[in-house]
Write a protein that holds these residues in place. Sequence first.
Motif, PDB file in Angstrom:
ATOM      1  N   VAL A 269       1.003  -1.112  -0.045  1.00 22.98           N
ATOM      2  CA  VAL A 269       0.037   0.054   0.063  1.00 22.98           C
ATOM      3  C   VAL A 269       0.942   1.240  -0.048  1.00 22.98           C
ATOM      4  O   VAL A 269       1.540   1.379   1.063  1.00 22.98           O
ATOM      5  CB  VAL A 269      -0.964   0.013   1.355  1.00 22.98           C
ATOM      6  N   ASP A 271      -0.366   4.376  -0.528  1.00 22.99           N
ATOM      7  CA  ASP A 271      -1.115   5.546   0.044  1.00 22.99           C
ATOM      8  C   ASP A 271      -2.454   5.090   0.407  1.00 22.99           C
ATOM      9  O   ASP A 271      -3.079   4.110  -0.230  1.00 22.99           O
ATOM     10  CB  ASP A 271      -1.211   6.645  -0.910  1.00 22.99           C
ATOM     11  N   GLU A 294      -9.818   5.609  -0.231  1.00 20.69           N
ATOM     12  CA  GLU A 294      -9.150   5.369  -1.370  1.00 20.69           C
ATOM     13  C   GLU A 294      -7.724   4.738  -0.991  1.00 20.69           C
ATOM     14  O   GLU A 294      -7.030   5.332   0.033  1.00 20.69           O
ATOM     15  CB  GLU A 294      -8.739   6.720  -1.803  1.00 20.69           C
ATOM     16  N   ARG A 296      -3.915   3.063  -2.570  1.00 20.39           N
ATOM     17  CA  ARG A 296      -3.248   3.066  -3.839  1.00 20.39           C
ATOM     18  C   ARG A 296      -2.220   2.016  -3.439  1.00 20.39           C
ATOM     19  O   ARG A 296      -1.285   2.022  -2.739  1.00 20.39           O
ATOM     20  CB  ARG A 296      -2.697   4.506  -4.154  1.00 20.39           C
ATOM     21  N   ARG A 298       1.063  -0.191  -5.022  1.00 18.25           N
ATOM     22  CA  ARG A 298       2.133  -0.382  -6.003  1.00 18.25           C
ATOM     23  C   ARG A 298       2.594  -1.709  -6.063  1.00 18.25           C
ATOM     24  O   ARG A 298       2.773  -2.435  -5.041  1.00 18.25           O
ATOM     25  CB  ARG A 298       3.258   0.549  -5.495  1.00 18.25           C
ATOM     26  N   GLU A 339       3.670  -1.102 -11.731  1.00 15.23           N
ATOM     27  CA  GLU A 339       2.307  -0.593 -11.981  1.00 15.23           C
ATOM     28  C   GLU A 339       1.583  -0.175 -10.524  1.00 15.23           C
ATOM     29  O   GLU A 339       1.576  -0.762  -9.570  1.00 15.23           O
ATOM     30  CB  GLU A 339       1.460  -1.535 -12.634  1.00 15.23           C
ATOM     31  N   ASP A 340       0.723   0.965 -10.650  1.00 22.48           N
ATOM     32  CA  ASP A 340       0.090   1.409  -9.473  1.00 22.48           C
ATOM     33  C   ASP A 340      -1.339   1.268  -9.736  1.00 22.48           C
ATOM     34  O   ASP A 340      -1.883   1.441 -10.867  1.00 22.48           O
ATOM     35  CB  ASP A 340       0.217   2.962  -9.446  1.00 22.48           C
ATOM     36  N   VAL A 341      -2.135   0.903  -8.891  1.00 18.35           N
ATOM     37  CA  VAL A 341      -3.555   0.743  -8.922  1.00 18.35           C
ATOM     38  C   VAL A 341      -4.182   1.351  -7.934  1.00 18.35           C
ATOM     39  O   VAL A 341      -3.817   1.305  -6.558  1.00 18.35           O
ATOM     40  CB  VAL A 341      -3.861  -0.719  -8.697  1.00 18.35           C
ATOM     41  N   VAL A 342      -5.068   2.198  -8.162  1.00 13.17           N
ATOM     42  CA  VAL A 342      -5.959   2.878  -7.257  1.00 13.17           C
ATOM     43  C   VAL A 342      -7.489   2.322  -7.007  1.00 13.17           C
ATOM     44  O   VAL A 342      -7.987   1.922  -8.122  1.00 13.17           O
ATOM     45  CB  VAL A 342      -6.268   4.509  -7.419  1.00 13.17           C
ATOM     46  N   TYR A 343      -7.741   2.083  -5.991  1.00 10.14           N
ATOM     47  CA  TYR A 343      -8.983   1.468  -5.477  1.00 10.14           C
ATOM     48  C   TYR A 343      -9.817   2.615  -4.556  1.00 10.14           C
ATOM     49  O   TYR A 343      -9.118   3.364  -3.606  1.00 10.14           O
ATOM     50  CB  TYR A 343      -8.786   0.224  -4.514  1.00 10.14           C
ATOM     51  N   ARG A 344     -11.066   2.591  -4.986  1.00  6.68           N
ATOM     52  CA  ARG A 344     -11.909   3.667  -4.236  1.00  6.68           C
ATOM     53  C   ARG A 344     -13.273   2.869  -3.760  1.00  6.68           C
ATOM     54  O   ARG A 344     -14.014   2.212  -4.680  1.00  6.68           O
ATOM     55  CB  ARG A 344     -12.361   4.808  -5.224  1.00  6.68           C
TER      56      ARG A 344
END
Length: 407
Positions: A269, A271, A294, A296, A298, A339-344
């Motif tokens: 994680v 962020d 939220e 983020r 990595r 790769e970065d993945v942002v979950y909301r």
Amino acid sequence: MGLITVSGLGKAYKTYPTRLSRLAEWLLPMRGPRHALKWVLRDVSFQVAPGEAVGLIGINGAGKSTLLKLITGTTQPTTGGVAMHGSVAALLELGMGFHPDFTGRQNAYMAGQLLGMTADQITVLMPQIEAFADIGEYMDQPVRVYSSGMQMRVAFSVATARRPDILIVDEALSVGDAYFQHKSFDRIRQFRKEGTTLLLVSHDKQAIQSVCDRAILLDGGRLAREGRPEEIMDYYNAMIAERENDTVRQQEAAGGKVQTVSGTGEATVADIALLDETGERVEVVDVGSAVTLEIRVRAHAPIPRMVLGYMIKDRLGQPMYGTNTHLKELPLDDVRAGEDVVYRFAFPMNLGPGTYSVATAIVSTETHLVNNYEWRDLALVFTVMNMRRPHFEGSAWLDPAVEIQRT
């Protein structure tokens, strides 16, 4: 008041290569020992103060039951000793000491006398014992026809018929039905209010965290760690997940709480934040307001299948709500390194006033026991306040529509 002091406690059993070795050692003692010592418990020291509740946890084979037997005197130590002050009631192995051909009532008399009560005292307490056990006509049936839950009901009812100075409870309570477990823990909590010292062995995280002031972790027959229940249970759960990888680590977070992190580190994680309706980061949230969690993530290595989960806990570490993208049928396949993945996750904050934390888990399935890339407790801490709603009690905002009819 009850006081337990354990000093340098150890227990070892003799193991012989053959049966003849045992005989030779007995017949020819001058030729020296022919056995090796197998230590199941070694150099364990701690104290349980009067009125304190301590939880004892550890995987099967860690030495918990042996430790309790040493404390209660049913087994003698190889090294060290135990000092206890006050009357003791112990509920160890289920139905220990019960004769299968005697009735529940007869066994209650025998068990009560082993706890130091006279027959007359047990007779006076018998209606209370029967009422709490609540097994009806089975009280006068042989114990051999009892289920394990019925044996536990009678054993617990006898052991707690009088409030002891020290109460020691092994995992026997776990075999009972949910209703009796609630009754039992209510009685334990009441004893605690009245000053009983409690030593509780359980794998139940909620039981340890809701009842105990402190927890002790046994691992490999040694005292591995002790501290606040939430901290120790987090470490214990992470230790189970990472039994072979040895990646569990703890660090002090803001506010003095200890944060537990484990995992291979192939994804982390980067962020995490709680956002209000305008997208601004917030640390204080109004009851019932719309928020977005939220996160983020990595990826530091290629990951064939990635699942993100989160758990919201109250200040005692009790789970309020948790889910993950596997349960939501939204896993990600073939995540690339770098790769970065942002979950909301958007939801109404229908929690009661208080302080809460968020734990995160990055895994490959619905559980962290397969691929645990990262598990992070106390990833985020926030506060819920009631700013606009009528006063209410509890940990959830479940505002009802009320209809009243008078006739």
